[in-house]
Structures are given as C-alpha cells and as structure tokens.
Design a protein around this motif. Structure first.
Motif, PDB file in Angstrom:
ATOM      1  N   MET A 110      17.814 -49.117 101.417  1.00  0.00           N
ATOM      2  CA  MET A 110      17.425 -47.948 100.642  1.00  0.00           C
ATOM      3  C   MET A 110      18.682 -47.284 100.094  1.00  0.00           C
ATOM      4  O   MET A 110      19.566 -46.887 100.840  1.00  0.00           O
ATOM      5  CB  MET A 110      16.669 -46.976 101.556  1.00  0.00           C
ATOM      6  CG  MET A 110      16.215 -45.733 100.862  1.00  0.00           C
ATOM      7  SD  MET A 110      15.069 -44.783 101.862  1.00  0.00           S
ATOM      8  CE  MET A 110      16.152 -43.568 102.537  1.00  0.00           C
ATOM      9  N   SER A 111      18.777 -47.159  98.780  1.00  0.00           N
ATOM     10  CA  SER A 111      19.955 -46.540  98.189  1.00  0.00           C
ATOM     11  C   SER A 111      19.680 -45.070  97.904  1.00  0.00           C
ATOM     12  O   SER A 111      18.596 -44.698  97.474  1.00  0.00           O
ATOM     13  CB  SER A 111      20.360 -47.264  96.904  1.00  0.00           C
ATOM     14  OG  SER A 111      19.420 -47.008  95.893  1.00  0.00           O
ATOM     15  N   LYS A 112      20.683 -44.261  98.174  1.00  0.00           N
ATOM     16  CA  LYS A 112      20.564 -42.834  97.927  1.00  0.00           C
ATOM     17  C   LYS A 112      21.113 -42.513  96.545  1.00  0.00           C
ATOM     18  O   LYS A 112      22.084 -43.108  96.106  1.00  0.00           O
ATOM     19  CB  LYS A 112      21.373 -42.046  98.962  1.00  0.00           C
ATOM     20  CG  LYS A 112      20.756 -41.993 100.313  1.00  0.00           C
ATOM     21  CD  LYS A 112      21.566 -41.069 101.187  1.00  0.00           C
ATOM     22  CE  LYS A 112      20.851 -40.743 102.464  1.00  0.00           C
ATOM     23  NZ  LYS A 112      21.603 -39.800 103.277  1.00  0.00           N
ATOM     24  N   GLU A 113      20.473 -41.566  95.888  1.00  0.00           N
ATOM     25  CA  GLU A 113      20.984 -41.104  94.609  1.00  0.00           C
ATOM     26  C   GLU A 113      22.173 -40.188  94.867  1.00  0.00           C
ATOM     27  O   GLU A 113      22.154 -39.377  95.790  1.00  0.00           O
ATOM     28  CB  GLU A 113      19.926 -40.298  93.859  1.00  0.00           C
ATOM     29  CG  GLU A 113      18.909 -41.121  93.132  1.00  0.00           C
ATOM     30  CD  GLU A 113      18.031 -40.251  92.263  1.00  0.00           C
ATOM     31  OE1 GLU A 113      17.979 -40.515  91.066  1.00  0.00           O
ATOM     32  OE2 GLU A 113      17.404 -39.335  92.804  1.00  0.00           O
ATOM     33  N   SER A 114      23.184 -40.313  94.037  1.00  0.00           N
ATOM     34  CA  SER A 114      24.323 -39.409  94.162  1.00  0.00           C
ATOM     35  C   SER A 114      23.961 -38.067  93.533  1.00  0.00           C
ATOM     36  O   SER A 114      23.007 -37.959  92.751  1.00  0.00           O
ATOM     37  CB  SER A 114      25.549 -39.996  93.461  1.00  0.00           C
ATOM     38  OG  SER A 114      25.345 -40.006  92.056  1.00  0.00           O
ATOM     39  N   ILE A 115      24.721 -37.053  93.868  1.00  0.00           N
ATOM     40  CA  ILE A 115      24.518 -35.741  93.259  1.00  0.00           C
ATOM     41  C   ILE A 115      24.671 -35.860  91.744  1.00  0.00           C
ATOM     42  O   ILE A 115      23.905 -35.275  90.977  1.00  0.00           O
ATOM     43  CB  ILE A 115      25.505 -34.709  93.838  1.00  0.00           C
ATOM     44  CG1 ILE A 115      25.189 -34.466  95.316  1.00  0.00           C
ATOM     45  CG2 ILE A 115      25.462 -33.407  93.056  1.00  0.00           C
ATOM     46  CD1 ILE A 115      26.213 -33.637  96.052  1.00  0.00           C
ATOM     47  N   GLU A 116      25.629 -36.647  91.329  1.00  0.00           N
ATOM     48  CA  GLU A 116      25.864 -36.868  89.896  1.00  0.00           C
ATOM     49  C   GLU A 116      24.620 -37.443  89.226  1.00  0.00           C
ATOM     50  O   GLU A 116      24.224 -36.998  88.138  1.00  0.00           O
ATOM     51  CB  GLU A 116      27.047 -37.815  89.723  1.00  0.00           C
ATOM     52  CG  GLU A 116      27.449 -38.046  88.292  1.00  0.00           C
ATOM     53  CD  GLU A 116      28.669 -38.940  88.180  1.00  0.00           C
ATOM     54  OE1 GLU A 116      28.929 -39.403  87.054  1.00  0.00           O
ATOM     55  OE2 GLU A 116      29.365 -39.191  89.186  1.00  0.00           O
ATOM     56  N   ASP A 117      23.979 -38.418  89.874  1.00  0.00           N
ATOM     57  CA  ASP A 117      22.764 -39.022  89.321  1.00  0.00           C
ATOM     58  C   ASP A 117      21.633 -37.999  89.221  1.00  0.00           C
ATOM     59  O   ASP A 117      20.897 -37.971  88.228  1.00  0.00           O
ATOM     60  CB  ASP A 117      22.294 -40.198  90.178  1.00  0.00           C
ATOM     61  CG  ASP A 117      23.219 -41.402  90.101  1.00  0.00           C
ATOM     62  OD1 ASP A 117      23.955 -41.534  89.102  1.00  0.00           O
ATOM     63  OD2 ASP A 117      23.211 -42.206  91.065  1.00  0.00           O
ATOM     64  N   VAL A 118      21.495 -37.182  90.253  1.00  0.00           N
ATOM     65  CA  VAL A 118      20.438 -36.173  90.266  1.00  0.00           C
ATOM     66  C   VAL A 118      20.651 -35.164  89.141  1.00  0.00           C
ATOM     67  O   VAL A 118      19.709 -34.807  88.429  1.00  0.00           O
ATOM     68  CB  VAL A 118      20.364 -35.469  91.640  1.00  0.00           C
ATOM     69  CG1 VAL A 118      19.415 -34.282  91.603  1.00  0.00           C
ATOM     70  CG2 VAL A 118      19.936 -36.453  92.722  1.00  0.00           C
ATOM     71  N   VAL A 119      21.897 -34.715  88.968  1.00  0.00           N
ATOM     72  CA  VAL A 119      22.199 -33.762  87.898  1.00  0.00           C
ATOM     73  C   VAL A 119      21.922 -34.389  86.539  1.00  0.00           C
ATOM     74  O   VAL A 119      21.306 -33.771  85.665  1.00  0.00           O
ATOM     75  CB  VAL A 119      23.658 -33.250  87.996  1.00  0.00           C
ATOM     76  CG1 VAL A 119      24.046 -32.445  86.763  1.00  0.00           C
ATOM     77  CG2 VAL A 119      23.857 -32.434  89.262  1.00  0.00           C
ATOM     78  N   ARG A 120      22.363 -35.617  86.357  1.00  0.00           N
ATOM     79  CA  ARG A 120      22.152 -36.309  85.083  1.00  0.00           C
ATOM     80  C   ARG A 120      20.655 -36.421  84.771  1.00  0.00           C
ATOM     81  O   ARG A 120      20.210 -36.127  83.657  1.00  0.00           O
ATOM     82  CB  ARG A 120      22.799 -37.691  85.113  1.00  0.00           C
ATOM     83  CG  ARG A 120      22.756 -38.397  83.762  1.00  0.00           C
ATOM     84  CD  ARG A 120      23.491 -39.725  83.780  1.00  0.00           C
ATOM     85  NE  ARG A 120      24.928 -39.532  83.937  1.00  0.00           N
ATOM     86  CZ  ARG A 120      25.620 -39.858  85.047  1.00  0.00           C
ATOM     87  NH1 ARG A 120      25.024 -40.393  86.086  1.00  0.00           N
ATOM     88  NH2 ARG A 120      26.917 -39.650  85.106  1.00  0.00           N
ATOM     89  N   LYS A 121      19.854 -36.838  85.754  1.00  0.00           N
ATOM     90  CA  LYS A 121      18.408 -36.974  85.538  1.00  0.00           C
ATOM     91  C   LYS A 121      17.765 -35.620  85.241  1.00  0.00           C
ATOM     92  O   LYS A 121      16.882 -35.522  84.391  1.00  0.00           O
ATOM     93  CB  LYS A 121      17.745 -37.601  86.766  1.00  0.00           C
ATOM     94  CG  LYS A 121      17.949 -39.090  86.860  1.00  0.00           C
ATOM     95  CD  LYS A 121      17.217 -39.651  88.064  1.00  0.00           C
ATOM     96  CE  LYS A 121      17.433 -41.149  88.182  1.00  0.00           C
ATOM     97  NZ  LYS A 121      16.765 -41.715  89.360  1.00  0.00           N
TER      98      LYS A 121
END
Length: 77
Positions: free
Chosen positions: A1-12
């Motif tokens: 299971m891969s976790k989303e990075s904070i950067e990915d969450v902000v981008r989305k």
C-alpha cells in the motif's frame, strides 16, 4: 500500500479547486494554501512538543515570537 505524499495531496486538492472554479479566475491561491496548511502544521507540532512553544519553535525552525504570532493568527492559543 503506497501512501500519498503531502505534495501529492496538495496538488490533487489544487487540481480539484481549479476544476470546481470552472471559468472563474482564481485569486490569492498562495495565501489560501499557506493559511490552510499552516494550521494543521502548528497543531501537530504543538502536540508533538506537548505545548512547549520553545520546543515547537525549534522543531519548526522559527523563533518563538513568530510561532506565538502564528498560533494567535490561527486561534490556537
């Protein structure tokens, strides 16, 4: 299971925000994002430092006066 990075969450989140705006022109995006992200940062660091502002300031790499100002700004005092 891969976790989303904070950067990915902000981008989305920004992609969704822009999509939801449709044809409207966005404004003050930088301030909106910074203010939105700052509060949970200060909450988490203050919890980690058990409420010790000097320790929290050190963890954050800012001086204690700046920390106090930011905590007041976000209603965390």
């Amino acid at each position: 299971m891969s976790k989303e990075s904070i950067e990915d969450v902000v981008r989305k989140s920004l992609d969704k925000y822009f999509k939801d705006l449709g044809e409207q022109l966005p404004s003050n995006v930088y301030d909106m994002v910074v203010l939105t992200v700052e509060k949970p940062i200060f909450e988490a660091v203050m919890a980690r430092a058990d409420g010790n502002q000097s320790q929290a300031a050190e963890i954050l790499g800012i001086n204690r006066n700046t920390l106090r100002k930011k905590l007041q700004q976000h209603g965390l005092l």
